[in-house]
Design a protein around this motif. Structure first.
Motif, short mmCIF file in Angstrom:
data_model
loop_
_atom_site.label_atom_id
_atom_site.label_comp_id
_atom_site.label_asym_id
_atom_site.label_seq_id
_atom_site.Cartn_x
_atom_site.Cartn_y
_atom_site.Cartn_z
N ALA A 23 -25.94 -39.16 4.98
CA ALA A 23 -25.03 -38.02 4.77
C ALA A 23 -25.59 -37.14 3.66
N PRO A 24 -25.51 -35.82 3.81
CA PRO A 24 -26.05 -34.93 2.78
C PRO A 24 -25.31 -35.11 1.46
N SER A 25 -26.06 -35.03 0.37
CA SER A 25 -25.45 -35.16 -0.95
C SER A 25 -24.58 -33.94 -1.24
N VAL A 26 -23.55 -34.17 -2.03
CA VAL A 26 -22.69 -33.08 -2.44
C VAL A 26 -23.41 -32.24 -3.49
N VAL A 27 -23.44 -30.93 -3.30
CA VAL A 27 -24.05 -30.03 -4.27
C VAL A 27 -22.97 -29.61 -5.26
N HIS A 28 -23.18 -29.93 -6.52
CA HIS A 28 -22.21 -29.59 -7.57
C HIS A 28 -22.63 -28.27 -8.22
N ILE A 29 -21.74 -27.29 -8.11
CA ILE A 29 -22.02 -25.93 -8.58
C ILE A 29 -21.05 -25.60 -9.70
N CYS A 30 -21.55 -24.92 -10.72
CA CYS A 30 -20.66 -24.43 -11.78
C CYS A 30 -20.85 -22.94 -11.95
N ASP A 31 -19.88 -22.31 -12.60
CA ASP A 31 -19.99 -20.91 -12.95
C ASP A 31 -19.11 -20.66 -14.17
N ASP A 32 -19.03 -19.43 -14.59
CA ASP A 32 -18.40 -19.08 -15.86
C ASP A 32 -16.91 -19.39 -15.89
N GLY A 33 -16.49 -20.20 -16.85
CA GLY A 33 -15.09 -20.56 -16.99
C GLY A 33 -14.18 -19.40 -17.34
N GLU A 34 -14.76 -18.31 -17.85
CA GLU A 34 -13.96 -17.11 -18.15
C GLU A 34 -13.68 -16.28 -16.91
N GLU A 35 -14.23 -16.71 -15.77
CA GLU A 35 -14.14 -16.01 -14.48
C GLU A 35 -15.06 -14.79 -14.49
N TRP A 36 -15.49 -14.42 -13.30
CA TRP A 36 -16.42 -13.32 -13.13
C TRP A 36 -16.01 -12.55 -11.87
N PRO A 37 -14.76 -12.04 -11.86
CA PRO A 37 -14.29 -11.34 -10.66
C PRO A 37 -15.03 -10.00 -10.51
N PRO A 38 -15.24 -9.55 -9.29
CA PRO A 38 -14.76 -10.11 -8.03
C PRO A 38 -15.72 -11.12 -7.40
N PHE A 39 -16.63 -11.66 -8.22
CA PHE A 39 -17.68 -12.53 -7.68
C PHE A 39 -17.27 -14.00 -7.69
N THR A 40 -16.64 -14.44 -8.76
CA THR A 40 -16.13 -15.81 -8.86
C THR A 40 -14.87 -15.80 -9.71
N TYR A 41 -13.75 -16.25 -9.14
CA TYR A 41 -12.51 -16.23 -9.90
C TYR A 41 -11.47 -17.11 -9.21
N TYR A 42 -10.40 -17.41 -9.93
CA TYR A 42 -9.29 -18.17 -9.35
C TYR A 42 -8.37 -17.22 -8.56
N ARG A 43 -8.07 -17.60 -7.33
CA ARG A 43 -7.15 -16.80 -6.54
C ARG A 43 -5.78 -16.73 -7.22
N ARG A 44 -5.16 -15.56 -7.21
CA ARG A 44 -3.83 -15.37 -7.80
C ARG A 44 -2.76 -15.39 -6.72
N VAL A 45 -1.63 -15.98 -7.05
CA VAL A 45 -0.42 -15.92 -6.23
C VAL A 45 0.71 -15.47 -7.13
N ASP A 46 1.32 -14.35 -6.79
CA ASP A 46 2.36 -13.75 -7.64
C ASP A 46 1.86 -13.53 -9.06
#
Length: 263
Positions: A23-46
């Motif tokens: 089975a292929p290994s899981v690729v662990h990816i990280c990015d900036d914890g401060e968010e980098w929208p619109p490229f990487t960010y937490y989706r907002r609800v309300d």
């Protein structure tokens, strides 16, 4: 005889199992914890952040790894911790967005660029009611220039980055400017607009903050980066570059970018 047959069946079962591709290994990816929208960010609800990470870069790497059936995770730790882990070849093997400079090129492997941003200068209107008089990016050296800790600002080639007043986050950077602890900051317009669009920090809509394109600054290309020490780093870089070129030729990259970056 029965025992011999059972033992033989057992050996065949083991052989058959070992013949299956791992089975292929899981690729662990990280990015900036401060968010980098619109490229990487937490989706907002309300207006509130969820635990789901989304954005242009997330969709791009999802399309690439998904095409090859490679599982992956994305987490957003502090940026410096993300980079340190990749460099050490530990948990994380890659990050989604980094600008290039000579020091980083020694530490990491870089993909081809797959999007670009544009520097704007942001300033407090109460201190500069007539705006700023800038003929080139070097003119920023006459001001107390702010920035984010750990960011390279590679495209600010004629700016004395050693004199930058560094903040831990964008909200802190804005607070420092409004409090008079720095005069201006130069950041990627697309990211500032992204922060405003998701309701994380409304820099674009803040009537007390002025902005203008930074003269003499070229578009700022961004790349995915990979570990030099982790054996998977170079393989992933080659795969990503191959698929980025295919996505560019087919127009898929442009369509995804248009979904997140409004011109």
């Amino acid at each position: 005889m029965r025992r011999l047959l059972l033992a033989l069946c057992h050996c065949l079962a083991i052989a058959a199992a070992s013949a299956q591709p791992p089975a292929p290994s899981v690729v662990h990816i990280c990015d900036d914890g401060e968010e980098w929208p619109p490229f990487t960010y937490y989706r907002r609800v309300d207006g509130k952040p969820t635990t789901e990470i989304t954005g242009y870069s997330v969709e791009v790497i999802g399309a690439i790894l998904g095409k090859h059936g490679i599982p992956f995770t994305i987490t957003l730790p502090p940026w410096k911790r993300c980079l340190a882990s990749i460099e050490a070849g530990e948990n994380y093997v890659m990050a989604l967005s980094a600008s290039k400079n000579p020091e980083r090129e020694q530490r990491f492997l870089f993909s081809a660029p797959y999007y670009q941003t544009h520097y704007y200068v942001f300033y407090a209107k109460d201190r500069f009611p007539q705006g700023l008089k800038l003929d080139s990016q070097a003119d920023l050296n006459q001001y107390r220039l702010g920035g984010i800790k750990g960011y390279a600002y590679s495209n600010l080639a004629t700016v004395d980055k050693d004199r930058m007043v560094r903040a831990a986050s964008y909200p802190e950077l804005v607070k420092m400017m409004k409090a008079g602890r720095l005069d201006v900051f130069a950041e990627d317009y697309e990211v500032m607009a992204g922060l405003s669009s998701i309701g994380a920090l409304d820099i674009i809509g803040d009537p007390s903050i002025g902005r203008a394109p930074l003269p003499g600054a070229n578009a700022n290309p961004f790349h995915m980066i990979f570990s030099r020490k982790n054996p998977s780093g170079e393989q992933l870089r080659q795969l990503v570059d191959q698929e980025l070129e295919a996505m560019r030729r087919s127009g898929q990259l442009a369509r995804l970018l248009a979904k997140y970056v409004k011109r």
